[in-house]
Design a protein around this motif. Structure first.
Motif, PDB file in Angstrom:
ATOM      1  N   LYS A 193      56.976 -54.363  15.528  1.00  0.00           N
ATOM      2  CA  LYS A 193      55.913 -55.068  16.244  1.00  0.00           C
ATOM      3  C   LYS A 193      56.545 -56.074  17.195  1.00  0.00           C
ATOM      4  O   LYS A 193      57.333 -56.920  16.773  1.00  0.00           O
ATOM      5  CB  LYS A 193      54.984 -55.773  15.258  1.00  0.00           C
ATOM      6  N   PRO A 195      55.509 -58.957  19.832  1.00  0.00           N
ATOM      7  CA  PRO A 195      54.429 -59.776  20.397  1.00  0.00           C
ATOM      8  C   PRO A 195      54.693 -60.103  21.867  1.00  0.00           C
ATOM      9  O   PRO A 195      55.823 -60.406  22.263  1.00  0.00           O
ATOM     10  CB  PRO A 195      54.458 -61.035  19.528  1.00  0.00           C
ATOM     11  N   VAL A 196      53.630 -60.038  22.677  1.00  0.00           N
ATOM     12  CA  VAL A 196      53.709 -60.340  24.114  1.00  0.00           C
ATOM     13  C   VAL A 196      52.453 -61.115  24.493  1.00  0.00           C
ATOM     14  O   VAL A 196      51.349 -60.792  24.038  1.00  0.00           O
ATOM     15  CB  VAL A 196      53.810 -59.052  24.958  1.00  0.00           C
ATOM     16  N   GLY A 197      52.602 -62.143  25.342  1.00  0.00           N
ATOM     17  CA  GLY A 197      51.466 -62.901  25.847  1.00  0.00           C
ATOM     18  C   GLY A 197      51.420 -62.866  27.357  1.00  0.00           C
ATOM     19  O   GLY A 197      52.470 -62.889  28.022  1.00  0.00           O
ATOM     20  N   GLU A 208      48.626 -53.718  29.877  1.00  0.00           N
ATOM     21  CA  GLU A 208      48.777 -52.770  28.766  1.00  0.00           C
ATOM     22  C   GLU A 208      49.575 -51.544  29.208  1.00  0.00           C
ATOM     23  O   GLU A 208      50.450 -51.064  28.467  1.00  0.00           O
ATOM     24  CB  GLU A 208      47.405 -52.356  28.240  1.00  0.00           C
ATOM     25  N   TRP A 230      48.014 -53.520  21.089  1.00  0.00           N
ATOM     26  CA  TRP A 230      46.808 -54.121  20.512  1.00  0.00           C
ATOM     27  C   TRP A 230      46.623 -55.532  21.068  1.00  0.00           C
ATOM     28  O   TRP A 230      47.587 -56.288  21.168  1.00  0.00           O
ATOM     29  CB  TRP A 230      46.908 -54.203  18.988  1.00  0.00           C
ATOM     30  N   THR A 232      45.497 -58.957  20.172  1.00  0.00           N
ATOM     31  CA  THR A 232      45.383 -59.583  18.854  1.00  0.00           C
ATOM     32  C   THR A 232      44.628 -60.903  18.852  1.00  0.00           C
ATOM     33  O   THR A 232      44.010 -61.261  17.850  1.00  0.00           O
ATOM     34  CB  THR A 232      46.785 -59.812  18.263  1.00  0.00           C
ATOM     35  N   GLN A 240      47.036 -62.809  23.758  1.00  0.00           N
ATOM     36  CA  GLN A 240      48.096 -62.331  22.888  1.00  0.00           C
ATOM     37  C   GLN A 240      47.964 -60.827  22.645  1.00  0.00           C
ATOM     38  O   GLN A 240      46.892 -60.339  22.267  1.00  0.00           O
ATOM     39  CB  GLN A 240      48.069 -63.081  21.547  1.00  0.00           C
ATOM     40  N   PHE A 241      49.066 -60.110  22.858  1.00  0.00           N
ATOM     41  CA  PHE A 241      49.132 -58.675  22.593  1.00  0.00           C
ATOM     42  C   PHE A 241      50.234 -58.402  21.571  1.00  0.00           C
ATOM     43  O   PHE A 241      51.112 -59.236  21.326  1.00  0.00           O
ATOM     44  CB  PHE A 241      49.427 -57.881  23.875  1.00  0.00           C
ATOM     45  N   GLU A 242      50.194 -57.198  21.013  1.00  0.00           N
ATOM     46  CA  GLU A 242      51.242 -56.756  20.087  1.00  0.00           C
ATOM     47  C   GLU A 242      51.554 -55.294  20.374  1.00  0.00           C
ATOM     48  O   GLU A 242      50.667 -54.429  20.311  1.00  0.00           O
ATOM     49  CB  GLU A 242      50.783 -56.915  18.640  1.00  0.00           C
ATOM     50  N   GLN A 244      53.249 -51.943  19.185  1.00  0.00           N
ATOM     51  CA  GLN A 244      53.669 -51.295  17.954  1.00  0.00           C
ATOM     52  C   GLN A 244      54.392 -50.005  18.315  1.00  0.00           C
ATOM     53  O   GLN A 244      53.825 -49.144  18.993  1.00  0.00           O
ATOM     54  CB  GLN A 244      52.479 -51.014  17.050  1.00  0.00           C
ATOM     55  N   ARG A 258      63.698 -54.925  20.300  1.00  0.00           N
ATOM     56  CA  ARG A 258      62.748 -55.931  20.789  1.00  0.00           C
ATOM     57  C   ARG A 258      63.265 -56.579  22.077  1.00  0.00           C
ATOM     58  O   ARG A 258      62.516 -56.786  23.031  1.00  0.00           O
ATOM     59  CB  ARG A 258      62.522 -56.985  19.711  1.00  0.00           C
TER      60      ARG A 258
END
Length: 296
Positions: A193, A195-197, A208, A230, A232, A240-242, A244, A258
């Motif tokens: 996972k 995380p991206v903002g 996306e 996603w 989140t 906030q995105f994630e 996967q 990552r």
């Protein structure tokens, strides 16, 4: 004088240099004999273990875990057999030393309790295949978590090598009594996972697509299952995105993936005008020093 007679004479001389303890005669000859037999047992044991290891490695119908289990069991049996042969060769009467051997055995039992516990735990792990050489495991929790690849399972401990090339020796008994994450127990597929903002006001659909593009371009990321993105949370300063994504080689590291994906996202966001967030605060000044006071 023949060689046989010379040996007999020297044996008698060495045997005369000693003392008696009850019905037993302890001499220099007996001490040298014990040392010689001990060295012989050590050499024979190491040579036997080497031959047993080569024998099991040639049994290709067995998987690596079964080969290792067979090596351990055969090695333990070999050392027990050599020990019994050495006692018989030295003519030690264990029945006459029953009281002493019982007390000694009790003391050794307490002293080697952990050692025998680790030995049995290692055999059990090999039998149920919960942990085997090549597995990627995580032991502990939080900042003290140790993640690495199992190098070998020994009699006392399991050797785990981390990505920093630091080798940890974890007691077998600890792995049996604590929670262990095995990333390759039933399958080698591992989901990561990332995380991206993004800043408010950015094109969410475009962001996306760019995040998925960055994930697909990495050579270690699985195309099936496909990476997904996603949304989140709506944070204070960012959406906030994630991301996967799936890999099948966790032993090669997860932090580097990552990093590569995030660096690619940085470049794609810059090319397409998607802005990264930064903290924003609204400051309301109720009174400025030196300014005239206004009637409310």
């Amino acid at each position: 004088m023949s060689i046989h007679k010379q040996v007999a004479v020297w044996t008698a001389k060495l045997d005369a240099l000693g003392f008696d303890i009850g019905n037993y005669h302890v001499s220099l000859y007996w001490a040298l004999l014990v040392v010689g037999v001990g060295l012989g047992v050590m050499v024979a044991g190491r040579a036997g273990n080497f031959l047993v290891r080569r024998l099991f490695r040639r049994m290709h119908r067995l998987d690596p875990t079964q080969q290792l289990l067979g090596e351990k069991l055969a090695g333990v049996g070999l050392w027990l057999l050599l020990g019994l042969l050495a006692i018989d060769f030295l003519g030690i009467d264990l029945t006459a030393l029953a009281v002493f051997s019982g007390a000694l055995g009790l003391a050794i039992g307490f002293g080697l309790q952990k050692t025998f516990g680790n030995l049995i735990s290692g055999i059990i792990m090999l039998m149920d295949r919960s942990i085997k050489p090549g597995d990627v495991i995580a032991v502990g929790a939080g900042p003290d978590k140790t993640v690495g690849q199992v190098n070998r399972i020994g009699i006392r401990a399991v050797s785990v090598i981390t990505r920093d090339q630091i080798e940890y020796l974890i007691p077998n008994e600890l792995l049996m009594t604590s929670t262990v994450e095995n990333w390759s127990f039933s399958t080698r597929d591992v989901r990561l996972k990332v995380p991206v903002g993004i800043a408010y006001g950015s094109d969410v659909a475009l962001a996306e697509r760019l995040m998925l593009q960055a994930a697909h371009e990495h050579p270690r990321v699985h195309p099936d299952p496909e990476p997904s993105v996603w949304l989140t949370a709506f944070g204070d300063s960012a959406i906030q995105f994630e991301i996967q994504l799936w890999i099948d080689d966790p032993e090669a590291g997860v932090g580097n993936i990552r990093s590569d994906v995030l660096k690619r996202i940085w470049g794609l966001f810059g090319e397409h005008g998607v802005h990264l967030p930064y903290p924003q605060r609204d400051v309301h000044i109720r009174e400025w020093p030196g300014a005239p006071v206004r009637d409310s």
